[in-house]
Design a protein around this motif. Structure first.
Motif: not given
Length: 420
Positions: A396-403
């Protein structure tokens, strides 16, 4: 000085959960994870304070400088009786990733004072602010830590802080804080920047989802600084804002709410109570309204396991901090609801704060059109990278943003090395 590991505090414990998920996908080694889950510096001090009546009280002041790997700490100062060290630490932790995901040369910071500004006169607020600033003179500055407004503080608070710091070091230093009044080094476009960022991200993702802005139904929870400006900008782009809300309740009009009329009404009456431009509904009903785009721009933890499955929006854009719990986030992934996370969606404010810092240091101030153009360029460039990482790793975008954020901080930390 106490050193406390980050604890799960309120909504920001959710941020820690998201960090752990992304760190696992990045296979972050335990040593690096330990460094990143401990603050660089925590400062606690007393603020003796004399009321206008002559009575004395003592408040507690905090400043947490979480991480300096990418640059000076950056984050707001909140005046609220419920402020605690753990809360401020968690907020500073979150600011570290928020700055990194939009590629700003800042680390994370946060501060607070345990006072209730609603019970204080302007003179009392000034005395508290100046004492708070004086206690931090040695550890803040344009290259050390750059505070900004937050809950219970305003551009006037920043003006007092800047003046106190400048008086102590005997020179004018506008860049010690951001969010200042325009007349003393503030930036054009700062007030509406967070709402503008929400709209920029939403419009970009709408084009990827095939949602035509013309007539797209938008619902916005919250009609403060973020929600109101987002509503105005959605309307300007041809969207149909069908629902808005504030503390008095929610208002729905399938034919479209007159946003300018709502703004004028709210300014005149200090809230939307009694607004006749839409049918009165509850805030809970608003979140479940059939729409194309839902923007929670009010409080944390509004979307939970209790209501997530009843959300009918195609796109969710988090204008508030932490409006979605991790459990609700997983439900949205199962349902195929696209979520633009807070760490990206509401980063317009800190991005223009960075622009203010740059302008202060150069002594040259940009026109509002240039501020807005640079904001859009920065947000879209970093959102494109989130989209790329999300597709690459099927997350998801959220996980990608944190990565992305974690990787940027880790890269800087490794290049600089650990001084010991």
């Amino acid at each position: 000085m106490a050193v406390t590991a980050v604890r799960e505090v309120s909504v920001f414990g959710d941020g820690i959960a998201y960090f752990n998920e992304a760190a696992a996908l990045l296979e972050l080694d335990p040593g690096m994870r330990a460094i990143l889950t401990h603050p660089s510096r925590q400062i606690i001090f007393s603020i003796p304070f004399q009321r206008d009546s002559g009575e004395f009280e003592v408040f507690t002041g905090y400043r947490v400088q979480y991480n300096f790997a990418r640059g000076p700490a950056k984050g707001g100062i909140r005046f609220h009786p419920g402020v605690t060290l753990d809360e401020v630490t968690a907020l500073a932790f979150w600011m570290t990733w928020k700055c990194a995901v939009v590629d700003l040369p800042f680390g994370g910071g946060k501060g607070g004072v345990t006072c209730d500004p609603t019970t204080l006169s302007m003179n009392e607020l000034e005395r508290i602010t100046r004492r708070y600033a004086a206690e931090l003179v040695e550890v803040v500055g344009p290259d050390k830590d750059v505070p900004a407004p937050d809950v219970g503080t305003t551009p006037q608070t920043m003006a007092w802080f800047m003046d106190t710091y400048s008086m102590h070091i005997r020179q004018n230093v506008a860049g010690v804080v951001t969010g200042k009044p325009l007349e003393i080094g503030g930036s054009r476009g700062r007030v509406e920047a967070t709402g503008r960022g929400v709209t920029i991200c939403a419009m970009d993702q709408m084009s990827h989802l095939g949602i035509d802005p013309k007539g797209a139904r938008v619902v916005i929870q919250g009609f403060g600084n973020v929600g109101m400006y987002a509503a105005k900008l959605f309307e300007e782009r041809g969207c149909n804002v069908v629902g808005i809300s504030d503390v008095t309740g929610a208002y729905y009009n399938g034919a479209g709410i007159n946003v300018n009329g709502a703004e004028e009404y709210a300014k005149k009456n200090h809230n939307l109570g009694g607004f006749t431009g839409g049918d009165r509904i509850t805030n809970a009903e608003l979140l479940e309204t059939d729409c194309d785009v839902l923007v929670p721009a009010a409080l944390e933890k509004q979307l939970t396991t209790e209501n997530a499955r009843r959300v009918r929006a195609k796109l969710l854009v988090e204008g508030a901090n932490g409006p979605t719990t991790p459990e609700a986030d997983r439900i949205f992934q199962e349902m195929g609801v696209c979520v633009i996370p807070d760490i990206m969606a509401n980063a317009g404010g800190v991005t223009v704060s960075y622009f203010e810092w740059v302008q202060d240091r150069a002594g040259y101030f940009w026109k509002e059109a240039e501020v807005n153009a640079r904001l859009e360029e920065n947000l879209l460039e970093n959102f494109a990278e989130i989209r790329r990482i999300a597709q690459l790793h099927n997350v998801a975008f959220r996980t990608a943003a944190y990565m992305i954020a974690i990787e940027r901080v880790v890269t800087s930390l490794k290049l600089r090395g650990v001084y010991a």
